[in-house]
Design a protein around this motif. Structure first.
Motif, short mmCIF file in Angstrom:
data_model
loop_
_atom_site.label_atom_id
_atom_site.label_comp_id
_atom_site.label_asym_id
_atom_site.label_seq_id
_atom_site.Cartn_x
_atom_site.Cartn_y
_atom_site.Cartn_z
N GLN A 155 0.83 -1.20 0.00
CA GLN A 155 0.00 0.00 0.00
C GLN A 155 0.87 1.26 0.00
O GLN A 155 0.53 2.26 -0.65
N GLN A 156 1.97 1.21 0.72
CA GLN A 156 2.90 2.34 0.75
C GLN A 156 3.49 2.58 -0.64
O GLN A 156 3.60 3.73 -1.09
N MET A 157 3.84 1.48 -1.33
CA MET A 157 4.40 1.61 -2.66
C MET A 157 3.35 2.14 -3.64
O MET A 157 3.64 3.00 -4.48
N LYS A 158 2.13 1.67 -3.54
CA LYS A 158 1.05 2.14 -4.40
C LYS A 158 0.84 3.64 -4.24
O LYS A 158 0.70 4.38 -5.22
N ALA A 159 0.82 4.12 -3.01
CA ALA A 159 0.62 5.55 -2.74
C ALA A 159 1.75 6.37 -3.35
O ALA A 159 1.51 7.45 -3.93
N ALA A 160 2.98 5.89 -3.24
CA ALA A 160 4.12 6.61 -3.79
C ALA A 160 4.04 6.67 -5.32
O ALA A 160 4.29 7.73 -5.93
N VAL A 161 3.69 5.55 -5.93
CA VAL A 161 3.59 5.51 -7.39
C VAL A 161 2.45 6.40 -7.88
O VAL A 161 2.60 7.14 -8.87
N LEU A 162 1.32 6.35 -7.20
CA LEU A 162 0.17 7.17 -7.62
C LEU A 162 0.50 8.65 -7.52
O LEU A 162 0.15 9.44 -8.41
N HIS A 163 1.18 9.04 -6.45
CA HIS A 163 1.59 10.44 -6.30
C HIS A 163 2.52 10.85 -7.44
O HIS A 163 2.39 11.95 -8.01
N PHE A 164 3.44 9.98 -7.80
CA PHE A 164 4.38 10.23 -8.88
C PHE A 164 3.64 10.41 -10.21
O PHE A 164 3.90 11.36 -10.97
N LEU A 165 2.72 9.49 -10.51
CA LEU A 165 1.98 9.55 -11.77
C LEU A 165 1.08 10.78 -11.83
O LEU A 165 0.99 11.44 -12.88
N THR A 166 0.42 11.09 -10.74
CA THR A 166 -0.46 12.26 -10.70
C THR A 166 0.33 13.54 -10.95
O THR A 166 -0.12 14.44 -11.67
N TYR B 279 -5.62 2.52 -10.75
CA TYR B 279 -5.52 1.11 -11.14
C TYR B 279 -4.10 0.77 -11.58
O TYR B 279 -3.56 -0.28 -11.22
N ARG B 280 -3.49 1.66 -12.38
CA ARG B 280 -2.11 1.39 -12.81
C ARG B 280 -1.17 1.39 -11.62
O ARG B 280 -0.27 0.55 -11.53
N ALA B 281 -1.36 2.32 -10.70
CA ALA B 281 -0.51 2.36 -9.51
C ALA B 281 -0.66 1.06 -8.72
O ALA B 281 0.32 0.51 -8.21
N HIS B 282 -1.88 0.57 -8.63
CA HIS B 282 -2.13 -0.70 -7.92
C HIS B 282 -1.43 -1.85 -8.64
O HIS B 282 -0.80 -2.71 -8.00
N THR B 283 -1.53 -1.89 -9.98
CA THR B 283 -0.91 -2.96 -10.75
C THR B 283 0.60 -2.97 -10.56
O THR B 283 1.21 -4.03 -10.36
N ILE B 284 1.21 -1.80 -10.63
CA ILE B 284 2.66 -1.70 -10.44
C ILE B 284 3.05 -2.19 -9.05
O ILE B 284 3.98 -2.99 -8.89
N ALA B 285 2.34 -1.72 -8.03
CA ALA B 285 2.67 -2.09 -6.66
C ALA B 285 2.47 -3.59 -6.42
O ALA B 285 3.30 -4.24 -5.78
N ALA B 286 1.37 -4.14 -6.94
CA ALA B 286 1.10 -5.56 -6.74
C ALA B 286 2.14 -6.42 -7.44
O ALA B 286 2.63 -7.42 -6.88
N THR B 287 2.50 -6.05 -8.66
CA THR B 287 3.48 -6.83 -9.43
C THR B 287 4.85 -6.77 -8.79
O THR B 287 5.55 -7.79 -8.65
N GLU B 288 5.27 -5.58 -8.36
CA GLU B 288 6.58 -5.43 -7.74
C GLU B 288 6.63 -6.07 -6.36
O GLU B 288 7.69 -6.48 -5.90
N THR B 289 5.48 -6.19 -5.70
CA THR B 289 5.44 -6.89 -4.42
C THR B 289 5.77 -8.37 -4.62
O THR B 289 6.56 -8.95 -3.86
N ILE B 290 5.18 -8.98 -5.64
CA ILE B 290 5.48 -10.38 -5.94
C ILE B 290 6.96 -10.54 -6.28
O ILE B 290 7.62 -11.48 -5.84
N ARG B 291 7.48 -9.60 -7.06
CA ARG B 291 8.89 -9.67 -7.43
C ARG B 291 9.79 -9.60 -6.18
O ARG B 291 10.73 -10.38 -6.02
#
Length: 298
Positions: free
Chosen positions: A51-62, A209-221
């Motif tokens: 969730q922390q990663m998703k928030a950071a990515v979403l802020h970056f994209l926005t 949604y894209r921020a969530h996808t990035i965070a979810a995928t990188e979490t698995i990695r």
């Protein structure tokens, strides 16, 4: 690493049986040795880091969307015409600087990778503090490297970030490409600049949604890299199985995951890259340990 933990350790049959309970043969293909992950266990620490990663990515994209929309405003209309007109419009797209995002990505990636490494050792019933420290160091180094790679950069020994032309699965490259496509399409359709600015800010490229996808995928990695760090450091693991996630369907899936599962088991140094695609939730599990024969018996 201390000399005493460099020697492979034989694992008792009870421990091996416990590890193998993680996988079960899938009923979808009769006679297949493929195994399928019923459900990935949720770890609160990993969930919070994701969730922390998703928030950071979403802020970056926005921020990119807002900056780009502001940069292209100024012309009343995009008129279809010469190639240089499109080139001039594309030059309005600001350079995407991801340096500031790296620390915000490294922190959750480090947390997730360490959790994956610790879990790998726990499953092997290893409690050696020095070994855990070694795994944490490997996980931390990987997290720092991957955080930089996610924005198309790499970190030098001096700590300075530089461009990385070999970076894979980068946020910045896809974002830049998508922006160019949006602007080019607007040029061809003679879209007004105000409308184009709105389209940019509403594009899926900058969505939650894209921020969530990035965070979810990188979490698995990150979790997988932590697992691998633990298994490598333990000296106990010889082979791994690729487990399909429960959402795969043999009749519809066009990804490589099915082939990866069919190719199991793999020597620990030869497993395919996981995740295999965005939103991939497959997993790797221990298939054979030191002291086990190729059929998995002690």
């Amino acid at each position: 690493m201390p000399d005493e933990i460099e020697v492979p350790i034989e694992v008792d049959a009870a421990t091996y049986a416990y590890l193998m309970k993680q996988a079960a043969p899938t009923p979808k293909r009769e006679g297949s040795s493929r195994k399928q992950l019923a459900k990935r266990a949720e770890d609160p620490t990993i969930t919070q880091a994701r969730q922390q990663m998703k928030a950071a990515v979403l802020h970056f994209l926005t921020a990119i969307a807002t900056k780009t929309a502001a940069a292209i405003l100024g012309s009343e209309k995009v008129a279809k015409g010469k190639d240089e007109e499109l080139a001039a419009l594309l030059r309005r797209i600001p350079i995407i600087q991801g340096d500031g995002l790296v620390p915000d990505l490294a922190d959750p990636l480090r947390t997730i990778a360490k959790a994956g490494g610790a879990r790998a050792l726990v499953e092997l019933e290893i409690t050696d503090k020095q070994m855990l420290s070694d795994v944490n160091e490997v996980a931390s180094d990987w997290a720092d490297s991957r955080a930089a790679e996610m924005v198309g950069m790499r970190r030098l020994k001096s700590g300075r970030l530089v461009q990385n032309p070999q970076a894979q699965w980068t946020i910045s490259d896809k974002t830049r490409d998508d922006l160019r496509d949006i602007v080019t399409d607007a040029f061809e359709k003679k879209t007004g600049m105000n409308e184009l600015a709105d389209e940019i800010q509403q594009a899926g490229t900058f969505s939650e949604y894209r921020a969530h996808t990035i965070a979810a995928t990188e979490t698995i990695r990150a979790e997988n890299q932590g697992n691998l760090a633990g298994w490598h450091t333990s000296g106990q693991v010889l082979e791994l199985d690729w487990l399909l996630s429960a959402d795969h369907d043999d009749s519809t899936s066009d990804c490589e995951c099915g082939d990866n599962a069919d190719g199991s088991p793999y020597p620990i140094d030869e497993v395919p890259e996981l995740p295999a695609h965005p939103n991939c939730t497959c997993a790797l599990v221990v298939a054979r340990l030191v002291g086990q024969d190729e059929k998995g018996t002690a």
